[in-house]
Design an enzyme around this catalytic site. Structure first.
Site, mmCIF file in Angstrom:
data_model
loop_
_atom_site.group_PDB
_atom_site.id
_atom_site.type_symbol
_atom_site.label_atom_id
_atom_site.label_comp_id
_atom_site.label_asym_id
_atom_site.label_seq_id
_atom_site.Cartn_x
_atom_site.Cartn_y
_atom_site.Cartn_z
ATOM 1 N N HIS A 118 0.851 -1.194 0.000
ATOM 2 C CA HIS A 118 0.000 0.000 0.000
ATOM 3 C C HIS A 118 0.883 1.239 0.000
ATOM 4 C CE1 HIS A 118 -3.987 1.990 1.097
ATOM 5 N NE2 HIS A 118 -3.109 2.972 1.011
ATOM 6 N N HIS B 74 1.509 4.847 -2.599
ATOM 7 C CA HIS B 74 0.982 5.569 -3.765
ATOM 8 C C HIS B 74 2.111 6.142 -4.611
ATOM 9 C CE1 HIS B 74 -3.320 5.561 -2.556
ATOM 10 N NE2 HIS B 74 -2.789 5.397 -1.362
ATOM 11 N N ARG C 29 3.172 16.376 -15.494
ATOM 12 C CA ARG C 29 2.512 16.880 -16.707
ATOM 13 C C ARG C 29 2.974 16.217 -17.999
ATOM 14 N NH1 ARG C 29 2.294 23.364 -15.305
ATOM 15 N NH2 ARG C 29 1.518 23.112 -13.165
ATOM 16 N N HIS D 124 -9.527 1.148 -0.690
ATOM 17 C CA HIS D 124 -9.397 1.767 0.627
ATOM 18 C C HIS D 124 -10.770 1.669 1.285
ATOM 19 C CE1 HIS D 124 -5.894 3.690 -1.205
ATOM 20 N NE2 HIS D 124 -5.619 4.367 -0.119
ATOM 21 N N GLU E 42 -10.890 4.124 6.478
ATOM 22 C CA GLU E 42 -9.763 5.023 6.826
ATOM 23 C C GLU E 42 -10.300 6.253 7.553
ATOM 24 O OE1 GLU E 42 -7.799 6.778 3.461
ATOM 25 O OE2 GLU E 42 -6.088 7.391 4.656
ATOM 26 N N ASP F 163 2.123 4.177 2.648
ATOM 27 C CA ASP F 163 1.068 4.980 2.005
ATOM 28 C C ASP F 163 1.641 6.100 1.122
ATOM 29 O OD1 ASP F 163 -2.057 6.364 3.350
ATOM 30 O OD2 ASP F 163 -1.552 5.482 1.429
HETATM 31 N N1 LIG Z 1 -4.209 7.631 2.460
HETATM 32 C C1 LIG Z 1 -4.932 7.827 1.337
HETATM 33 N N2 LIG Z 1 -6.257 7.661 1.375
HETATM 34 C C2 LIG Z 1 -6.993 7.833 0.248
HETATM 35 N N3 LIG Z 1 -6.482 8.211 -0.952
HETATM 36 C C3 LIG Z 1 -5.163 8.398 -0.999
HETATM 37 C C4 LIG Z 1 -4.327 8.221 0.125
HETATM 38 N N4 LIG Z 1 -3.050 8.498 -0.225
HETATM 39 C C5 LIG Z 1 -3.065 8.824 -1.511
HETATM 40 N N5 LIG Z 1 -4.331 8.760 -1.983
HETATM 41 C C6 LIG Z 1 -4.659 9.080 -3.365
HETATM 42 O O1 LIG Z 1 -5.281 10.345 -3.304
HETATM 43 C C7 LIG Z 1 -5.960 10.489 -4.521
HETATM 44 C C8 LIG Z 1 -7.141 11.334 -4.250
HETATM 45 C C9 LIG Z 1 -7.590 11.987 -5.530
HETATM 46 C C10 LIG Z 1 -8.940 12.590 -5.328
HETATM 47 O O2 LIG Z 1 -9.521 12.430 -4.280
HETATM 48 C C11 LIG Z 1 -9.522 13.362 -6.412
HETATM 49 C C12 LIG Z 1 -10.736 14.006 -6.193
HETATM 50 C C13 LIG Z 1 -11.277 14.753 -7.224
HETATM 51 C C14 LIG Z 1 -10.636 14.880 -8.463
HETATM 52 C C15 LIG Z 1 -9.424 14.234 -8.644
HETATM 53 C C16 LIG Z 1 -8.688 14.359 -9.936
HETATM 54 O O3 LIG Z 1 -7.623 13.731 -10.110
HETATM 55 O O4 LIG Z 1 -9.151 15.098 -10.816
HETATM 56 C C17 LIG Z 1 -8.857 13.457 -7.632
HETATM 57 C C18 LIG Z 1 -6.310 9.081 -5.011
HETATM 58 O O5 LIG Z 1 -5.766 8.935 -6.282
HETATM 59 C C19 LIG Z 1 -5.629 8.157 -4.043
HETATM 60 O O6 LIG Z 1 -4.952 7.113 -4.733
HETATM 61 ZN ZN LIG Z 2 -3.604 4.937 0.553
#
Ligand SMILES: Nc1ncnc2c1ncn2[C@@H]1O[C@H](CCC(=O)c2cccc(C(=O)O)c2)[C@@H](O)[C@H]1O
Ligand SMILES: [Zn+2]
EC number: 3.5.4.40
Length: 353
Positions: A27, A29, A82, A210, A213, A291
């Protein structure tokens, strides 16, 4: 002739044992693992970004008031990725950092929707991560596999796009093994994603959402029943439901526990209050993970040290945690046997010193 895995100069403390211990991480990212050096290098390429270019300033920037704040900061780093070259550089450097911690195998969670919607060509994105994966295995000996996850808050458009990228044989990367669901849980009910997980599972992917959490045990139940989860990301609130703990233990459904993450995102108040002890006491298969290590000011090694302290483990106990991760992984049998054997050999040599 058995290979000498233990550095004879290493001090005889648990921290040194953990540093040399062969590990697997399940787990962690992709973007969340970008080191301060990589983030500051990317921020310098994009002056319009609010992300600091100075690694020192980044430490403050990576201090979160709550989970929503964490997601905002996370997305500001996503905005730095990008070009396909940014993707390749990031992926290769994350693999280097994992190899430095003796990680032999890692399942890296990638959110392709977040990159393709920001304009990175989908074919070029897949080529970039696959190039880095093959280079990392050849140069570091670290085996990487991918989990593609849906950013749940982005809704069913993101779910459809992520499922397409994960199941279209012309696009899905060779290293893809699992399918997840990330982002905020509040207001993002798991059952709505069932059709997408059904398609991913039918395409041979393992379900690893997930859950639990930042919301209660029902989210974990939903992930198990509606999304057919084979592992649970975090599952922290499972400790509030004895029936759920018993179910996880009976069906040997692993939890991907990320102790420091839960403190940094304020999901858990203090490490001493973390439910990892309850999980072990209930017989749940616990794996230790980082994480988003640089964002949370931690490393996988540190997470093992935290777990060892909270669970009062010696070398053998820590080695068992490492073997749990190998058992819970989606690596093939030969690979799991190889890494488990390395862990046993390393531990035996260490204790024989
Ligand atoms: N502990 C965590 N717990 C949960 N997630 C976690 C954790 N750590 C990392 N992430 C990551 O955070 C991202 C969140 C991305 C997201 O919410 C979002 C919302 C609206 C638009 C877009 C976009 O891209 O347009 C993205 C996820 O991809 C996830 O893989
Ligand atoms: Zn996570």
């Amino acid at each position: 002739m058995t290979e000498q895995l233990v550095d004879p100069r290493a001090p005889r403390d648990l921290k040194a044992f953990i540093a040399g211990l062969p590990k697997a991480e399940l787990h962690v990212h992709h973007v969340g693992s970008a080191s301060p050096r990589i983030v500051s290098e990317l921020a310098a390429r994009h002056p319009d970004s609010k992300v600091p270019t100075d690694p020192e300033a980044l430490v403050d920037y990576f201090t979160f008031t709550d989970f929503a704040h964490f997601i905002d900061v996370y997305l500001s780093v996503v905005d730095l990725i990008r070009t396909p070259e940014d993707v390749r550089l990031l992926t290769y450097e994350v693999a280097r950092d994992l190899a430095r911690q003796q990680v032999r195998y890692a399942e890296l969670t990638i959110t392709p929707f977040s990159s393709t919607r920001r304009g990175i060509d989908e074919r070029a994105f897949m080529d970039a991560i696959e190039d880095a994966r093959k280079a990392a295995e050849a140069e570091f000996g670290t085996v990487l596999r991918w989990c593609f996850d849906i950013p749940g808050e982005a809704g069913l458009e993101a779910a459809e796009e992520t499922t397409r990228l994960a199941t279209d044989d012309r696009l899905r990367p060779e290293g893809l093994v699992s399918f997840g669901l990330g982002g905020p849980e509040v207001g993002v009910e798991r059952p709505q994603f069932k059709p997408y997980f059904d398609r991913a599972i039918a395409a041979g992917l393992h379900s690893v959402p997930h859950a639990g959490e930042t919301t209660g045990p029902q989210t974990v139940w939903d992930a198990l029943t509606h999304l057919r989860a084979e592992r649970i990301g975090h599952g922290t609130s499972s400790a509030q439901d004895p029936k759920l703990l018993a179910h996880l233990a009976e069906h040997r459904i692993p939890l991907e526990v990320c102790p420091t993450s839960n403190i940094a995102t304020r999901a858990v108040r203090t490490l001493d209050e973390h439910p990892i002890k309850e999980f072990v006491r209930a017989g749940v298969l616990v794996t230790v993970n980082s994480d988003d290590p640089p964002m949370f000011g931690t490393t996988l090694e540190n997470e093992y040290a935290v777990a060892a302290r909270l669970l009062d483990l010696d070398e053998r106990g820590v080695a068992e945690l490492a073997k749990n991760a190998v058992e819970a992984s989606f690596l093939d049998t030969a690979g799991r046997t190889r890494i488990t054997g390395e862990i046993d050999t390393y531990t035996a040599q260490w204790l024989a010193r």
